[in-house]
Every structure is written in structure tokens, then in C-alpha cells.
Design a protein around this motif. Structure first.
Motif, PDB file in Angstrom:
ATOM      1  N   TRP A 148      -0.778  -1.819   4.980  1.00  0.00           N
ATOM      2  CA  TRP A 148      -2.231  -2.008   4.884  1.00  0.00           C
ATOM      3  C   TRP A 148      -2.822  -1.793   6.270  1.00  0.00           C
ATOM      4  O   TRP A 148      -2.287  -2.291   7.254  1.00  0.00           O
ATOM      5  CB  TRP A 148      -2.566  -3.420   4.395  1.00  0.00           C
ATOM      6  N   GLU A 192     -12.622 -12.867   6.048  1.00  0.00           N
ATOM      7  CA  GLU A 192     -13.678 -12.999   5.026  1.00  0.00           C
ATOM      8  C   GLU A 192     -13.272 -14.022   3.966  1.00  0.00           C
ATOM      9  O   GLU A 192     -14.082 -14.869   3.567  1.00  0.00           O
ATOM     10  CB  GLU A 192     -13.919 -11.646   4.344  1.00  0.00           C
ATOM     11  N   ASP A 238      -9.948  -8.179   8.474  1.00  0.00           N
ATOM     12  CA  ASP A 238     -11.248  -8.456   7.844  1.00  0.00           C
ATOM     13  C   ASP A 238     -11.075  -9.165   6.503  1.00  0.00           C
ATOM     14  O   ASP A 238     -11.791 -10.129   6.213  1.00  0.00           O
ATOM     15  CB  ASP A 238     -12.039  -7.153   7.663  1.00  0.00           C
ATOM     16  N   ALA A 239     -10.115  -8.719   5.698  1.00  0.00           N
ATOM     17  CA  ALA A 239      -9.871  -9.344   4.394  1.00  0.00           C
ATOM     18  C   ALA A 239      -9.459 -10.805   4.574  1.00  0.00           C
ATOM     19  O   ALA A 239      -9.936 -11.687   3.852  1.00  0.00           O
ATOM     20  CB  ALA A 239      -8.792  -8.574   3.629  1.00  0.00           C
ATOM     21  N   ARG A 281       0.829  -1.213   0.000  1.00  0.00           N
ATOM     22  CA  ARG A 281       0.000   0.000   0.000  1.00  0.00           C
ATOM     23  C   ARG A 281       0.860   1.258   0.000  1.00  0.00           C
ATOM     24  O   ARG A 281       0.517   2.259  -0.632  1.00  0.00           O
ATOM     25  CB  ARG A 281      -0.935  -0.019   1.208  1.00  0.00           C
ATOM     26  N   ARG A 308      -7.753  -3.954  -2.890  1.00  0.00           N
ATOM     27  CA  ARG A 308      -8.004  -4.957  -1.843  1.00  0.00           C
ATOM     28  C   ARG A 308      -8.093  -6.372  -2.412  1.00  0.00           C
ATOM     29  O   ARG A 308      -7.807  -7.353  -1.746  1.00  0.00           O
ATOM     30  CB  ARG A 308      -9.287  -4.604  -1.087  1.00  0.00           C
ATOM     31  N   ARG A 341     -12.295 -10.004  16.153  1.00  0.00           N
ATOM     32  CA  ARG A 341     -13.008 -10.121  14.878  1.00  0.00           C
ATOM     33  C   ARG A 341     -13.339 -11.562  14.536  1.00  0.00           C
ATOM     34  O   ARG A 341     -14.172 -11.817  13.683  1.00  0.00           O
ATOM     35  CB  ARG A 341     -12.201  -9.459  13.768  1.00  0.00           C
ATOM     36  N   THR A 397      -6.933 -10.054  -0.807  1.00  0.00           N
ATOM     37  CA  THR A 397      -7.766 -11.246  -0.612  1.00  0.00           C
ATOM     38  C   THR A 397      -7.287 -12.393  -1.504  1.00  0.00           C
ATOM     39  O   THR A 397      -7.376 -13.557  -1.125  1.00  0.00           O
ATOM     40  CB  THR A 397      -9.259 -10.942  -0.867  1.00  0.00           C
ATOM     41  N   GLU A 434      -6.939  -3.284  10.679  1.00  0.00           N
ATOM     42  CA  GLU A 434      -8.323  -3.723  10.813  1.00  0.00           C
ATOM     43  C   GLU A 434      -8.831  -4.313   9.499  1.00  0.00           C
ATOM     44  O   GLU A 434      -9.465  -5.364   9.478  1.00  0.00           O
ATOM     45  CB  GLU A 434      -9.229  -2.569  11.260  1.00  0.00           C
ATOM     46  N   ASP A 435      -8.552  -3.636   8.396  1.00  0.00           N
ATOM     47  CA  ASP A 435      -9.005  -4.136   7.103  1.00  0.00           C
ATOM     48  C   ASP A 435      -8.221  -5.379   6.691  1.00  0.00           C
ATOM     49  O   ASP A 435      -8.778  -6.272   6.051  1.00  0.00           O
ATOM     50  CB  ASP A 435      -8.904  -3.055   6.017  1.00  0.00           C
TER      51      ASP A 435
END
Length: 163
Positions: A123, A134, A130-131, A82, A89, A162, A93, A126-127
């Protein structure tokens, strides 16, 4: 697939394969990459040079021996940087999805994952969590257990909350 989180050293995990947050050159580096190459020894680098003479694309994955580690394989993934402007994103993933696909190809059933791209590649953590979660939950696989290995208490708490 079971997903769990531990705080600790990814190179010491008792799993079939350790996932490495590598750079695209596939010749070792800092952070998780440096730790894995140090723990695995010269066999990891030699296998990278042989199997990936031109490196690996961002978002892709490939495997090598784990050398001296207790794991059998290292699954190398190249996360987006990043800080260098790679903000898609989907590339992040893709690292988790491709790691599971490679695990299925080689027959690995237990994996240890770092938090890809959340260190020097910048990056947002938190994201990144989540990535990871998920994608691990949504990807069909024969992998039975994915262990998120947190580096430090704050990362452990973030992933645990999470999960």
C-alpha cells in the motif's frame, strides 16, 4: 484520543495492546507479524490457533495474549494486500476501526499501531498514513492513546509531518 508517533520496535512498547499487521491465516509471518510472534513467544501462536482456527478476514481484527511482551494483548488486524489485487481502501480503514472496537471490548486504553499494509503488501505509504490517521481521529472509542510506531526514520518523518 491522543495520537503520537515514535520510531522504534513495536514489540517493546509499554502499552495495553500491540496491534499486529497479520495475514489472514493467523499463523505468523514476516515483518511486524514475525517480530510480534518472536517477541511474544509460542503463547501468541497457540492463542491464534485456538481463537482463530479458520483465520481472520481481510479488514477484520481479533485479540490474543501478548505472551512474553510487556503488553497484555495483541490485537491482530488483516490488512489488504495491494500486491495481490486488494485495492479497496475501506479494508485498510476497517483494520484501524476494528482494532479500536476490539480494544474497547477488552478494555485496552493504550495501543501501539504499525503502518498496516504499507510494507510487503504494497500500500502506498502516504495513503496508508492518511488512512490510519483519518480513521483513528474519526472513530468513537474509549482508547486514550494511539501510538503509531514507525519502522525507520523516513516512515517516522512521514507520519510526524501528517500528524
Amino acid at each position: 484520543m491522543e495520537i503520537e508517533v515514535v520510531e522504534g520496535d513495536i514489540t517493546a512498547q509499554q502499552v495495553d495492546a500491540v496491534v499486529n499487521a497479520a495475514n489472514s491465516r493467523m499463523r505468523g509471518g514476516g515483518g511486524v507479524d514475525g517480530a510480534i510472534h518472536a517477541a511474544g513467544g509460542p503463547a501468541v501462536l497457540a492463542d491464534c490457533e485456538r481463537r482463530f482456527p479458520d483465520g481472520l478476514a481481510t479488514g477484520d481484527a481479533g485479540w490474543t495474549t501478548a505472551g512474553r511482551m510487556s503488553a497484555r494483548w495483541v490485537i491482530h488486524v488483516v490488512g489488504p494486500n495491494r500486491n495481490a489485487g486488494q485495492t479497496d481502501r475501506g479494508l485498510l480503514t476497517s483494520c484501524y476501526r476494528r482494532a479500536l472496537e476490539v480494544a474497547d471490548e477488552i478494555g485496552a486504553r493504550t495501543l501501539a499501531f504499525p503502518l498496516v499494509s504499507a510494507g510487503v503488501y504494497g500500500w502506498p505509504k502516504e495513503d496508508a498514513v492518511d488512512a490510519a490517521l483519518e480513521t483513528l481521529r474519526a472513530t468513537p472509542t474509549n482508547v486514550e492513546m494511539a501510538r503509531m510506531v514507525a519502522f525507520g526514520r523516513s516512515s517516522y518523518r512521514l507520519i510526524s509531518d501528517r500528524l
